[in-house]
Design an enzyme around this catalytic site. Sequence first.
Site, mmCIF file in Angstrom:
data_model
loop_
_atom_site.group_PDB
_atom_site.id
_atom_site.type_symbol
_atom_site.label_atom_id
_atom_site.label_comp_id
_atom_site.label_asym_id
_atom_site.label_seq_id
_atom_site.Cartn_x
_atom_site.Cartn_y
_atom_site.Cartn_z
ATOM 1 N N SER A 50 0.808 -1.259 -0.049
ATOM 2 C CA SER A 50 -0.009 -0.068 0.013
ATOM 3 C C SER A 50 1.003 1.250 -0.003
ATOM 4 C CB SER A 50 -1.031 0.041 1.161
ATOM 5 O OG SER A 50 -1.787 0.768 1.020
ATOM 6 N N ASP A 137 -9.621 -6.821 -3.038
ATOM 7 C CA ASP A 137 -9.051 -5.524 -2.514
ATOM 8 C C ASP A 137 -9.825 -4.581 -3.084
ATOM 9 O OD1 ASP A 137 -7.598 -3.359 -1.952
ATOM 10 O OD2 ASP A 137 -5.466 -4.013 -2.275
ATOM 11 N N HIS A 169 -6.941 -6.349 1.140
ATOM 12 C CA HIS A 169 -5.784 -5.305 1.024
ATOM 13 C C HIS A 169 -5.013 -5.688 2.117
ATOM 14 C CE1 HIS A 169 -3.980 -1.430 -0.059
ATOM 15 N NE2 HIS A 169 -4.018 -1.071 1.350
#
Length: 409
Positions: A50, A137, A169
């Site tokens: 991320s 995700d 995620h």
Amino acid sequence: MRPRNVVLALAAATGLAAASLSISLAAVPPPQSGSLTKYDVTGTYVSGLSSGGFMANQLHVAYSSVFQGAGIFSAGAYDCAQNHLNTALLACMDTFQARKTPAELEQLTRTRASAGSVDPPQNLSGDPVWLFHGSADDTVDRAVNDDLATYYRDFGARVVYDNTTAAGHAWISPIGPNACGTSTSPYVNRCGTTDPVKEMLTHLFGRVNPAASAVSGRLVQFDQNTHAPGGNAAAISMGREGFAYVPRSCETGPCKLMVTLHGCYQYFGLIGNALLDKAYLNEYADTNNMIVLYPQATTMTGNPRGCWDWWGYQSARYPLKTGPQMTAVVNMVRALSGGTPTTPPTTTTTTPPTSQCVTASNYAHTVAGRAYANLGQTYALGSNQPLGLWNTFTTSAIRQTSPNHWVKC
């Protein structure tokens, strides 16, 4: 990311949303206070999730002469955010707003390389790059990840892209504590018997030995102030402590170096040793002569989630070689490999002085990153003061009192 997720992301990015987070009881070795010392490093790689994935790409691109490859979970192409929070949220996480195309970002990279602010992108040609995006995700849209794959391929990198696993995620590990499809703290998921960490390392290194059943190396806890510009890690939204896992074999022989960057809400001060313990990197480090460096971000005004700077909350130079966080991480790499630390210019700001008011529509404020929208209302970034309806007709006058902190005039 669906509309309700955008609302949550906007709220979280400005400190209005709270997370339910737990501290991991880790089996990773207890940290030993120490410093980063020189080892015989034969190759340096970077990985991340991320915000850490965006940061991993920034490091790989800006310092392509230092990093030989990258493994990235759920992130987008280089400088997608263009120094704007709204672009980061609505174009580079979700896709409600237009974003720069891979071709445009590739040209931006070439232009910056010509100016010397990043390394020549020709260095990326032939580099191994492993990408992952879970089909469950909805935090970072798959189209954004697709752009990252295109960006790397266009520069000649050898890309492997896993986008079929039904993961949320998260960093995916065979010993992750969370179910595969979830997107919750500590953002380390287990997806059956799959081992994406092995797949990533195999692509980056060519081959890997099986992971150790138990780790036997040292976890060094070091002071990140030593490596931060100006000696102040907190000033650039980095924690005081960073960590490095050093296998016994690396104490006396050659080793590779893997820099691993956590995601938002995943820094040590919030989730403890959860990522260090469950990422499944240390187990491979023991059997594959690999040091793992775990730098740590933390919170500051404009960054309540402890993200790495991939949209400019701390410095407009965030994606360049002179970016403060970039410099700090590379200084850590050079301490471990015997290189010379980088000393960038002192951080400056080009934002208006505190006495200068900016009057614009609430929509314009959000586009410029001075405010954010939530449920049709507009709020000043940082102070969260209400500004009224989010549209092009309602105007507000606000001024900046500190980086990413705006108040009504």
